[in-house]
Design a protein around this motif. Structure first.
Motif, PDB file in Angstrom:
ATOM      1  N   CYS A  17     163.149 -66.996 172.162  1.00  0.00           N
ATOM      2  CA  CYS A  17     164.484 -67.179 172.747  1.00  0.00           C
ATOM      3  C   CYS A  17     164.810 -68.653 172.869  1.00  0.00           C
ATOM      4  CB  CYS A  17     164.545 -66.563 174.142  1.00  0.00           C
ATOM      5  SG  CYS A  17     164.357 -64.784 174.142  1.00  0.00           S
ATOM      6  N   CYS A  18     165.984 -69.038 172.414  1.00  0.00           N
ATOM      7  CA  CYS A  18     166.364 -70.449 172.551  1.00  0.00           C
ATOM      8  C   CYS A  18     166.635 -70.744 174.023  1.00  0.00           C
ATOM      9  CB  CYS A  18     167.548 -70.794 171.661  1.00  0.00           C
ATOM     10  SG  CYS A  18     169.149 -70.472 172.380  1.00  0.00           S
ATOM     11  N   ASN A  19     166.320 -71.953 174.402  1.00  0.00           N
ATOM     12  CA  ASN A  19     166.405 -72.371 175.801  1.00  0.00           C
ATOM     13  C   ASN A  19     167.817 -72.278 176.373  1.00  0.00           C
ATOM     14  OD1 ASN A  19     165.437 -73.731 178.216  1.00  0.00           O
ATOM     15  ND2 ASN A  19     166.590 -75.496 177.476  1.00  0.00           N
ATOM     16  N   CYS A  70     166.089 -64.685 169.137  1.00  0.00           N
ATOM     17  CA  CYS A  70     167.399 -64.713 169.776  1.00  0.00           C
ATOM     18  C   CYS A  70     167.883 -66.150 169.924  1.00  0.00           C
ATOM     19  CB  CYS A  70     167.342 -64.091 171.171  1.00  0.00           C
ATOM     20  SG  CYS A  70     166.837 -62.370 171.169  1.00  0.00           S
ATOM     21  N   GLY A  71     169.149 -66.351 169.652  1.00  0.00           N
ATOM     22  CA  GLY A  71     169.727 -67.683 169.778  1.00  0.00           C
ATOM     23  C   GLY A  71     171.172 -67.603 170.251  1.00  0.00           C
ATOM     24  N   CYS A  72     171.795 -68.760 170.330  1.00  0.00           N
ATOM     25  CA  CYS A  72     173.194 -68.839 170.741  1.00  0.00           C
ATOM     26  C   CYS A  72     174.072 -68.219 169.653  1.00  0.00           C
ATOM     27  CB  CYS A  72     173.621 -70.295 170.898  1.00  0.00           C
ATOM     28  SG  CYS A  72     172.537 -71.296 171.936  1.00  0.00           S
ATOM     29  N   GLY A  82     172.118 -75.555 164.560  1.00  0.00           N
ATOM     30  CA  GLY A  82     170.756 -74.998 164.506  1.00  0.00           C
ATOM     31  C   GLY A  82     170.720 -73.535 164.107  1.00  0.00           C
ATOM     32  N   ASN A  83     171.599 -72.745 164.703  1.00  0.00           N
ATOM     33  CA  ASN A  83     171.521 -71.304 164.422  1.00  0.00           C
ATOM     34  C   ASN A  83     172.017 -70.947 163.019  1.00  0.00           C
ATOM     35  OD1 ASN A  83     174.113 -71.831 165.173  1.00  0.00           O
ATOM     36  ND2 ASN A  83     174.143 -70.434 166.921  1.00  0.00           N
ATOM     37  N   TYR A  84     172.776 -71.853 162.388  1.00  0.00           N
ATOM     38  CA  TYR A  84     173.157 -71.598 160.985  1.00  0.00           C
ATOM     39  C   TYR A  84     171.915 -71.708 160.091  1.00  0.00           C
ATOM     40  CZ  TYR A  84     177.955 -72.082 162.618  1.00  0.00           C
ATOM     41  OH  TYR A  84     179.129 -71.914 163.299  1.00  0.00           O
TER      42      TYR A  84
HETATM   43 FE1  FES Z   1     170.521 -71.846 171.009  1.00  0.00          FE
HETATM   44 FE2  FES Z   1     170.421 -73.614 168.991  1.00  0.00          FE
HETATM   45  S1  FES Z   1     170.303 -73.990 171.095  1.00  0.00           S
HETATM   46  S2  FES Z   1     170.465 -71.483 168.909  1.00  0.00           S
END
Ligand code: FES
Length: 149
Positions: A17-19, A70-72, A82-84
């Motif tokens: 999980c992203c912070n 899981c991410g934003c 980042g998530n791209y």
């Molecule tokens: Fe959440 Fe990049 S900080 S996906």
């Protein structure tokens, strides 16, 4: 009294999980007293793109039955893009999993914001149910260190 052994399969699930969003979403689920399975082991990472696809293979090798990342939501990453990167890397990993013979349903990418505690709980319950249905992950078992599982 003789104790009856419960042989129910409880999958081991790793959730990266992203912070900034998903971990906060997990936190919100907890503070809102929303339930999700105790067998979901959360690993907090700075951003979803910090997760090298090799981490996922390593988790499978170490005995995970399912791994979720899981991410934003797209466009909301704390680090802008980042998530791209995550999305592209993971779609490559999905095709690689087929090659390794690991069912691609054993891994998943989900976007969960910090305000979506209910969504976090729903996603984890759904994923855990799916992994339970798939059963134990036997691939890469021969590479496991004895006593790992
Ligand atoms: Fe959440 Fe990049 S900080 S996906």
């Amino acid at each position: 009294m003789q104790e009856v052994e419960n042989k129910e399969f409880i999958p081991t699930i790793v959730a990266f999980c992203c912070n900034w969003c998903s971990y906060a979403g997990a936190d919100l689920a907890g503070t809102s007293r929303l339930e999700y399975p105790a067998n979901v082991k959360i690993i907090r990472v700075p951003c979803s793109c910090r997760v090298n696809p090799m981490f996922i293979l390593k988790a499978f090798q170490s005995g995970a039955d399912g791994v979720i990342l899981c991410g934003c939501h797209p466009g909301d990453c704390h680090y802008m893009t980042g998530n791209y990167y995550t999305r592209r890397r993971m779609s490559l990993l999905f095709s690689f999993l087929n090659y390794l013979g690991i069912e691609k349903e054993r891994t998943r990418v989900e976007w969960v914001s910090a305000a979506e505690g209910a969504r976090f709980s729903m996603v984890m319950n759904d994923f855990a149910a799916k992994i339970k249905e798939l059963g134990e992950n036997k691939r890469l078992q021969d590479l496991r260190i004895k006593g790992d599982r």
